[in-house]
Design a protein around this motif. Structure first.
Motif, PDB file in Angstrom:
ATOM      1  N   SER A 117       4.465  -4.608   3.843  1.00 21.34           N
ATOM      2  CA  SER A 117       3.404  -3.845   3.616  1.00 21.34           C
ATOM      3  C   SER A 117       3.793  -3.057   2.328  1.00 21.34           C
ATOM      4  N   ARG A 120       2.825  -5.605  -0.554  1.00 20.09           N
ATOM      5  CA  ARG A 120       1.575  -5.365  -0.995  1.00 20.09           C
ATOM      6  C   ARG A 120       1.326  -4.072  -1.683  1.00 20.09           C
ATOM      7  N   ASP A 124      -0.128  -4.155  -5.702  1.00 20.04           N
ATOM      8  CA  ASP A 124      -1.535  -3.349  -5.588  1.00 20.04           C
ATOM      9  C   ASP A 124      -1.273  -2.223  -6.654  1.00 20.04           C
ATOM     10  N   ARG A 127      -1.773  -3.764  -9.983  1.00 18.60           N
ATOM     11  CA  ARG A 127      -3.152  -4.109 -10.080  1.00 18.60           C
ATOM     12  C   ARG A 127      -3.836  -2.650 -10.612  1.00 18.60           C
ATOM     13  N   PHE A 152     -10.561   1.877  -6.619  1.00 18.21           N
ATOM     14  CA  PHE A 152      -9.712   0.727  -5.944  1.00 18.21           C
ATOM     15  C   PHE A 152      -8.886   1.268  -4.862  1.00 18.21           C
ATOM     16  N   SER A 154      -9.077   3.918  -2.825  1.00 19.47           N
ATOM     17  CA  SER A 154      -9.995   4.198  -1.775  1.00 19.47           C
ATOM     18  C   SER A 154     -10.252   2.887  -0.891  1.00 19.47           C
ATOM     19  N   GLN A 155     -10.758   2.006  -1.623  1.00 18.47           N
ATOM     20  CA  GLN A 155     -11.070   0.636  -0.922  1.00 18.47           C
ATOM     21  C   GLN A 155     -10.246   0.048  -0.192  1.00 18.47           C
ATOM     22  N   ARG A 156      -8.963   0.278  -0.494  1.00 17.19           N
ATOM     23  CA  ARG A 156      -7.477  -0.299   0.047  1.00 17.19           C
ATOM     24  C   ARG A 156      -6.614   0.780   0.899  1.00 17.19           C
ATOM     25  N   ASN A 157      -7.493   1.848   1.008  1.00 16.56           N
ATOM     26  CA  ASN A 157      -6.641   3.087   1.923  1.00 16.56           C
ATOM     27  C   ASN A 157      -5.455   3.374   1.548  1.00 16.56           C
ATOM     28  N   TYR A 158      -5.265   3.834   0.161  1.00 16.46           N
ATOM     29  CA  TYR A 158      -4.159   4.212  -0.396  1.00 16.46           C
ATOM     30  C   TYR A 158      -4.452   5.608  -0.882  1.00 16.46           C
ATOM     31  N   LYS A 206       1.114   5.086   0.036  1.00 15.54           N
ATOM     32  CA  LYS A 206       0.799   4.951   1.221  1.00 15.54           C
ATOM     33  C   LYS A 206       0.476   6.526   2.364  1.00 15.54           C
TER      34      LYS A 206
END
Length: 249
Positions: A117, A120, A124, A127, A152, A154-158, A206
């Protein structure tokens, strides 16, 4: 700073290359068992060899040449006796000046193998910076940087640390525009003028939303406590988009 002639761009690119090479060399030298003071010493020697001056030291009296932040430390970590261990996340932030030009770069590195995690999160985080850089260009809205990064994340729950912003740079470490949000905001009508020099440096997390100062008066920690990564480039706005000046070479 606003670039108006080639000589200014050349000066900025020179210090950009120096800080990028310094950060990369520090990362390549980093290994378990090394202290953050030893790692900072590598950066100090490289900057001195290039005739560059540590910006946090010269501008703010920071007690180190570079900022090295490990795990729960998310920014402005003071180099010292902390031992780097396998599985650590280590953020190296190098900013310096030469011949009156300043550049600033940073990245989070994994020491040996880390939790998937966190792998990742690092991927990200880089990115997210690239997405922000893509929104830099002549006459584009400054708020577009944070809007795109926020989408970006929000879409990946960060989450994003919301009190550590990007900033203008070039003739000093922090200058106009002093605070450029890397999270969504309302009411910021500023636009990016051609030649503007700025950093793009989102702090992707996170769960963290705020940077709180530690007891030493420098080191910042996530609130609530959560893993955080940061990636940063210094860029120049042009009609064709962003020119990244903090590239090794």
């Amino acid at each position: 700073m606003t670039i108006t002639k080639q000589a200014e761009l050349d000066g900025l690119k020179e210090i950009g290359r120096i800080v990028a090479n310094t950060m990369r060399a520090m990362a390549q030298s980093m290994e378990p068992g090394m202290t953050t003071r030893e790692l900072d010493g590598i950066g100090k020697a490289l900057l001195e060899r290039e005739g560059a001056v540590s910006a946090p030291q010269s501008s703010y009296g920071f007690p180190g040449t570079t900022c090295i932040s490990v795990n729960e430390e998310i920014a402005h970590g003071i180099p010292g006796e902390r031992v780097i261990a396998r599985g650590d996340l280590v953020n190296i932030d190098v900013s310096a000046s030469k011949n009156g030009y300043f550049a600033d770069t940073g990245a989070t590195y994994r020491v040996a193998q880390v939790d998937p995690s966190l792998e990742r999160l690092c991927r990200d985080g880089k990115r997210a910076m690239q997405i922000g850089i893509a929104k830099v260009g002549s006459d584009k809205p400054l708020a577009g940087i944070g809007k795109a990064i926020g989408r970006f994340a929000s879409q990946r729950n960060y989450t994003l640390i919301r009190n550590l912003a990007s900033h203008g740079v070039g003739r000093s470490l922090h200058e106009y525009p002093e605070e450029i949000a890397t999270w969504p905001t309302r009411g910021d009508k500023r636009r990016i003028n051609k030649g503007l020099v700025l950093t793009v440096e989102p702090f992707l997390s996170k769960g963290g939303v705020w940077a709180a100062e530690g007891e030493d008066g420098w080191t910042l920690y996530s609130e609530p406590s959560a893993p955080v990564v940061q990636y940063e480039h210094t860029v120049v706005a042009t009609d064709r988009g962003a020119v990244v000046v903090t590239l090794p070479g």
